[in-house]
Design an enzyme around this catalytic site. Structure first.
Site, PDB file in Angstrom:
ATOM      1  N   GLU A 217       0.823  -1.221   0.000  1.00 12.59           N
ATOM      2  CA  GLU A 217       0.000   0.000   0.000  1.00 12.59           C
ATOM      3  C   GLU A 217       0.859   1.275   0.000  1.00 12.59           C
ATOM      4  O   GLU A 217       0.583   2.236   0.732  1.00 12.59           O
ATOM      5  CB  GLU A 217      -0.964  -0.012   1.185  1.00 12.59           C
ATOM      6  CG  GLU A 217      -1.987  -1.121   1.092  1.00 12.59           C
ATOM      7  CD  GLU A 217      -3.001  -1.131   2.230  1.00 12.59           C
ATOM      8  OE1 GLU A 217      -2.911  -0.282   3.137  1.00 12.59           O
ATOM      9  OE2 GLU A 217      -3.884  -2.008   2.231  1.00 12.59           O
TER      10      GLU A 217
ATOM     11  N   GLU B 251      -5.052  -8.858   0.287  1.00 10.53           N
ATOM     12  CA  GLU B 251      -5.785  -8.433   1.488  1.00 10.53           C
ATOM     13  C   GLU B 251      -7.248  -8.327   1.115  1.00 10.53           C
ATOM     14  O   GLU B 251      -7.614  -7.562   0.218  1.00 10.53           O
ATOM     15  CB  GLU B 251      -5.281  -7.092   2.038  1.00 10.53           C
ATOM     16  CG  GLU B 251      -3.937  -7.159   2.722  1.00 10.53           C
ATOM     17  CD  GLU B 251      -3.579  -5.874   3.489  1.00 10.53           C
ATOM     18  OE1 GLU B 251      -4.504  -5.211   4.018  1.00 10.53           O
ATOM     19  OE2 GLU B 251      -2.379  -5.548   3.537  1.00 10.53           O
TER      20      GLU B 251
END
Length: 545
Positions: A182, A312
């Site tokens: 991220e 995720e």
């Protein structure tokens, strides 16, 4: 793959499938897990020397047993946001000499009692592959190459010898490595622009594959349909050396997978159930972006196309279960149905997927909980554990083409949101939203029921068909006509596995005191060709062909 025809609410739904209509292989890695140095995932979760369930290494044996029961093929580590300031060097060598460090992602202190070697040992006990994430926040390419050498080096070199000095003569041969986590996020230490990251990821990938071309590298994507995704895919999915085939052992394709992350949640039960449909668009959008990049960058078809690593995913309300407070969700039946919807999508889109990782595997937004104050209490299997178990046990092999005729949800989606506040209201109008979410596979099913002497022929004989149907309606059962091609269901005994139903509503929850949500098994004589799927339930039908 599932196609859908909308019908009126008073018409009878129908599911049509044929075990000969195979679409694609299902990668077992879609059932992978994730463990991060966050909350009680590592310390007090998979590692707790104070628990009577701990083995000689301090690992909880009941956690290991649950991971084995789920047949988890790979586990991502050590983050997650945690990795952006992680120094892997702090987590090797004698534990008494390892430094404590401030941890900036979740505002804690990291003891480094669990590090690379301990995680490798845990993976061996679980029987899964490690999937490691490089620090592309405060970390350097030099750090990354050193970690790769420590794990995979077999020569007479510094970090390979350090591993040997720490008691591990043979290399770990870690296959999966993520190029950061991220990195696009404003919450990240060393947040990058898409231009900064794409340049950095490309340079790192070249160096890492020069050291070990056998590894698989995962590019840091976003949600699968953002400008970040489009740019970094276009810049990094290309031919690095003008090679025209993959005969170089991996160097002709620097990027093997592209990461996609998605969480969803809503206090409105029905919207909570439907929000994961966004994952289907995320997968197909990212896959199309990869196609565009390969065309524009003139990547020859002889070089395999990168897949999606959905590393995720889960139900998570970040306001209800704050990350800095440990993010321990108390899951409901609505959440279990949402998890089932995610899993249905992963089967339907299996042709695009190289790995999917539920976030996370223990305590932190997890199907499994250890007791927060009594380490002698056995694990709690939350509602979301049971769809994950059924899918991992039975939904393996090959995806089948399926068609569904059913009524559709017509309500709002404005209350369904991601942790960053993104509303999933846009899902309406972009795809069908039938009350029944379905997928089907043909394969052997679980290992204990596999019959090795039966080979899968062109017609699929000698195997099992598994049809998974999630009824997202809280108050309505659906009697569904089953149109099964080939031999049909006449004279067959169909095994039935069900989660939910029995009048349980969206808010049914498993607690330490009471556990109403589990799996019920039965047998159905399939010749009548019509099956009732109870309200608020996941049903898996399994028969031999």
């Amino acid at each position: 793959m599932t196609t859908f025809t909308r019908i009126a609410d008073d018409e009878k739904p129908c599911i049509s499938l044929d075990h000969r209509n195979v679409i694609s292989d299902i990668n077992p890695n879609i059932y992978a897990g994730f463990t991060e140095h966050m909350g009680r995932c590592i310390y007090g979760g998979l590692y707790d020397p104070s628990s009577p369930f701990a083995d000689e290494n301090g690992f909880r044996k009941d956690v290991i047993d649950a991971m084995k029961e789920l047949r988890v093929p790979a586990v991502r580590y050590p983050g997650g946001n945690f990795v952006a300031t992680y120094r892997w060097q702090d987590g090797v060598g004698p534990k008494e000499k390892r430094p404590k460090r401030p941890e900036l992602a979740w505002l804690g202190v990291e003891s480094n009692h669990i590090g690379t070697d301990e995680f490798m040992k845990w993976c061996k006990l679980v029987g899964c592959e490690p999937y490691l994430c490089f620090n592309m926040g405060t970390g350097t390419l030099e750090d990354a190459l050193a970690w790769l050498e420590y794990c995979n080096g077999d020569g007479d070199t510094h970090y390979a010898n350090l591993r040997r000095q720490n008691g591990h003569e043979e290399p770990y041969n870690v296959k999966y490595w993520a190029l950061g986590n991220e990195v696009w996020g404003p919450w990240q230490v060393e947040e990058n622009t898409k231009e900064q990251y794409a340049h950095k990821a490309w340079q790192w990938a070249k160096a890492l594959k020069l050291f070990d071309p056998s590894i698989q590298l995962v590019l840091c994507g976003s949600n699968g349909f953002s400008s970040w995704d489009f740019y970094v895919i276009n810049q990094c999915v290309r031919n690095p050396f003008g090679l025209t085939s993959d005969a170089t052992g991996g160097r002709s394709r620097l990027i093997d997978m592209v990461a996609v992350h998605m969480y969803s949640a809503s206090e409105v039960g029905v919207q909570n159930c439907f929000a994961p449909l966004a994952a289907e668009l995320a997968i197909t959008s990212a896959s199309h972006m990869i196609d565009v990049a390969r065309i524009e960058n003139k990547v020859p078809p002889s070089i395999p196309k990168p897949l999606i690593c959905f590393d995720e995913w889960n139900v998570w309300d970040a306001g209800r279960a704050k990350g800095e407070e440990g993010a321990e969700e108390k899951y409901t039946l609505s959440d279990a149905l949402a998890v089932s919807t995610y899993l249905q999508i992963f089967i339907r889109q299996s042709m695009h997927l190289g790995m999917c990782n539920i976030a996370q595997s223990i305590n932190v937004i997890s199907p499994l909980l250890t007791h927060p104050s009594d380490p002698s209490t056995p694990l709690l299997k939350q509602t979301t554990y049971y769809p994950l178990y059924l899918f991992s046990r039975f939904m393996r092999g090959k995806t089948l083409a399926v068609h569904l005729r059913a009524p559709e949800y017509q309500g709002s989606m404005t209350e369904a949101k991601a942790p960053d506040g993104l509303s999933y209201d846009w899902v309406k109008g972009r795809m069908g939203m039938p009350w029944l979410v379905i997928c089907a596979v043909v394969g052997q099913g679980s290992e204990e029921e596999a019959e090795p002497e039966l080979e899968l022929g062109k017609d699929g004989k000698g195997k099992y068909v598994c049809l998974a149907v999630t009824n997202l309606h809280e108050t309505r059962d659906f009697a569904v006509e089953l149109d099964v091609g080939g031999e049909g269901l006449k004279g067959k005994q169909v095994k039935v596995y069900r989660v939910g139903g029995d009048g349980l509503g969206y808010q049914a929850t498993n607690t330490w005191e009471k556990r109403p949500v589990g799996i019920k098994e039965s047998v159905w004589e399939g010749q009548e060709g019509e099956f009732v799927f109870p309200r608020a339930s996941l049903t898996l039908l399994r028969w031999r062909v």
